[in-house]
Design a protein around this motif. Structure first.
Motif, PDB file in Angstrom:
ATOM      1  N   TRP A   1       0.837  -1.198   0.000  1.00 14.42           N
ATOM      2  CA  TRP A   1       0.000   0.000   0.000  1.00 14.42           C
ATOM      3  C   TRP A   1       0.874   1.252   0.000  1.00 14.42           C
ATOM      4  N   THR A   2       1.914   1.273   0.840  1.00 14.03           N
ATOM      5  CA  THR A   2       2.724   2.480   0.995  1.00 14.03           C
ATOM      6  C   THR A   2       3.520   2.794  -0.265  1.00 14.03           C
ATOM      7  N   VAL A   3       4.103   1.777  -0.892  1.00 16.17           N
ATOM      8  CA  VAL A   3       4.982   2.035  -2.040  1.00 16.17           C
ATOM      9  C   VAL A   3       4.237   2.054  -3.366  1.00 16.17           C
ATOM     10  N   GLY A   4       2.920   1.835  -3.332  1.00 17.28           N
ATOM     11  CA  GLY A   4       2.119   1.914  -4.538  1.00 17.28           C
ATOM     12  C   GLY A   4       1.930   0.614  -5.272  1.00 17.28           C
TER      13      GLY A   4
ATOM     14  N   TYR B   1       2.779   6.510  -1.279  1.00 15.87           N
ATOM     15  CA  TYR B   1       2.720   7.469  -0.181  1.00 15.87           C
ATOM     16  C   TYR B   1       4.042   8.216  -0.138  1.00 15.87           C
ATOM     17  N   GLY B   2       3.994   9.531  -0.225  1.00 17.86           N
ATOM     18  CA  GLY B   2       5.206  10.329  -0.211  1.00 17.86           C
ATOM     19  C   GLY B   2       5.546  10.807   1.188  1.00 17.86           C
ATOM     20  N   PHE B   3       6.743  10.488   1.637  1.00 20.24           N
ATOM     21  CA  PHE B   3       7.204  10.881   2.959  1.00 20.24           C
ATOM     22  C   PHE B   3       8.057  12.142   2.859  1.00 20.24           C
ATOM     23  N   SER B   4       7.745  13.135   3.671  1.00 16.86           N
ATOM     24  CA  SER B   4       8.536  14.371   3.682  1.00 16.86           C
ATOM     25  C   SER B   4       8.573  14.942   5.103  1.00 16.86           C
TER      26      SER B   4
END
Length: 405
Positions: free
Chosen positions: A206-209, A216-219
């Motif tokens: 889910w997180t990496v697509g 999901y983009g982490f910033s």
């Protein structure tokens, strides 16, 4: 080597000594327990009794300070069957309405992960709807970043992370650095006390697509919102590597597995709906999925000894962290205070063969493979929260809609 092992004594120190004596050769690290979790039914019941649901919807994703976290910390006990999803679902019924709904949504997501894994099994090791390109080089987790270092330290020391920190690490690994998500997922699985291929793989996908085609983009923005003290103390706060949103990363096209589009045999996925008996069992075979007192097979045969096998060939390949196995040893020691227990180490099919067994049908490939090779004389239903259905499971929302149909 196949061998009968002594029954562990209660207590964390005894569990560490037992693990060091009998399992050290299959571990990735020096034997040490999690300082944050104890194994066993008594610990699981205490954790559920002490869980305050108020504020869960607002605070479940808070990372620091720890006093502000709203996550339940029940997942290690749910993963090992010490707390069933139906029991936890019922236990929170009297909580605040919005918190109950959000918490139950998370329980349903765990059930969804189990359904996907029960349908697809080892196919979940490949992207379900897309495959991120593995183009990275070097170390994807830069421990000079306070957010990365703090999250990894908690994972590797305590064996648990709030969901937000899991997403940070997964996104940093694959979305920003292009590393193969399977290797990151393996690292999580090695350390997480709640590590299961069902939930862990689906969470990474889910997180990496790989499951949604929407990474999901982490910033820095998420860290400042959920754990601002990490940014304040970070040596890179004035030159933050995640200051900006990561660039979109291409996903390779993947044919969606037919098992996500429909399940032609949901009864096979679910296992038996009623107990099935072909003989008189002499013991109850329990696994890492079925260690709770309320496990259907254990509850149905209270006078039979429970039998647990540490699958040494499998553990040799997995090389898990010791805290995971100490947690299991503590759980076995606790169980042995209430009923007879046998513990073995070796190949399960060799050690369980030639003896009629009772067991709960766990929805994982390993259980099905071993059960087909031994004499399971009494099979008991898995305690599903939502019975498996034949509809779409391409997303959590599609699965829920099909479940309501």
């Amino acid at each position: 080597m196949n061998a009968a092992l002594p029954v562990p004594e209660p207590g964390p120190h005894a569990a560490v000594a037992w693990t060091e004596r009998h399992l050290a050769d299959v571990l990735v690290d020096r034997v040490a327990p999690s300082p944050a979790f104890r194994g066993g039914q008594v610990a699981a019941d205490a954790a559920l009794d002490g869980f305050d649901l108020a504020g869960y919807a607002r605070d479940r994703n808070e990372v620091l300070p720890r006093s502000g976290r709203g996550a339940s910390r029940l997942s290690p006990y749910i993963r090992h069957g010490l707390l069933s999803l139906p029991a936890v679902w019922d236990a929170v019924a009297d909580g605040p309405g919005g918190d109950v709904r959000k918490f139950r949504d998370e329980l349903l997501w765990q059930e969804y992960a189990r359904h996907v894994y029960a349908r697809l099994g080892h196919r979940t090791a490949r992207g379900l709807r897309g495959e991120p390109r593995s183009e990275g080089s070097g170390e994807p987790w830069d421990r000079s970043m306070a957010c990365v270092d703090a999250s990894l330290a908690e994972l590797e020391t305590e064996g648990w992370l709030v969901n937000q920190a899991r997403m940070w690490l997964a996104s940093e690994w694959t979305v920003r650095h292009g590393a193969d998500w399977r290797h990151g997922e393996d690292h999580f699985y090695r350390h997480l006390l709640d590590g299961s291929r069902a939930a862990n793989r689906l969470g990474w996908q889910w997180t990496v697509g790989a499951a949604t085609r929407r990474p999901y983009g982490f910033s820095r923005r998420q860290v400042e919102r959920r754990a601002p003290e990490l940014c304040r103390r970070c040596g890179l706060r004035d030159d933050c590597p995640v200051e900006d949103w990561p660039d979109d990363r291409d996903l390779l096209a993947v044919r969606t597995p037919t098992g996500l589009l429909a399940d032609p045999d949901p009864e096979a996925t679910a296992g038996p709906s009623e107990p099935s008996t072909t003989g008189s069992p002499e013991a109850v075979w329990i696994t890492a999925e079925s260690m709770g007192d309320d496990d259907p097979a254990l509850a149905a045969h209270p006078d039979l000894p429970a039998v647990f096998v540490f699958d040494l060939p499998l553990l040799e390949r997995l090389r898990l962290s010791s805290k995971r196995l100490v947690f299991l040893v503590e759980t076995l020691a606790d169980l042995a205070t209430r009923r007879p227990l046998e513990v073995h180490g070796g190949a399960p099919t060799d050690l369980l063969g030639g003896r009629p067994l009772a067991a709960t049908a766990a929805p994982v490939p390993g259980w099905r493979r071993i059960a087909a090779a031994v004499d399971v004389a009494a099979v008991h239903p898995w305690p599903w929260l939502v019975p498996p259905h034949g509809g779409r499971a391409t997303s959590f929302s599609a699965w829920r809609k099909a479940a309501r149909a």
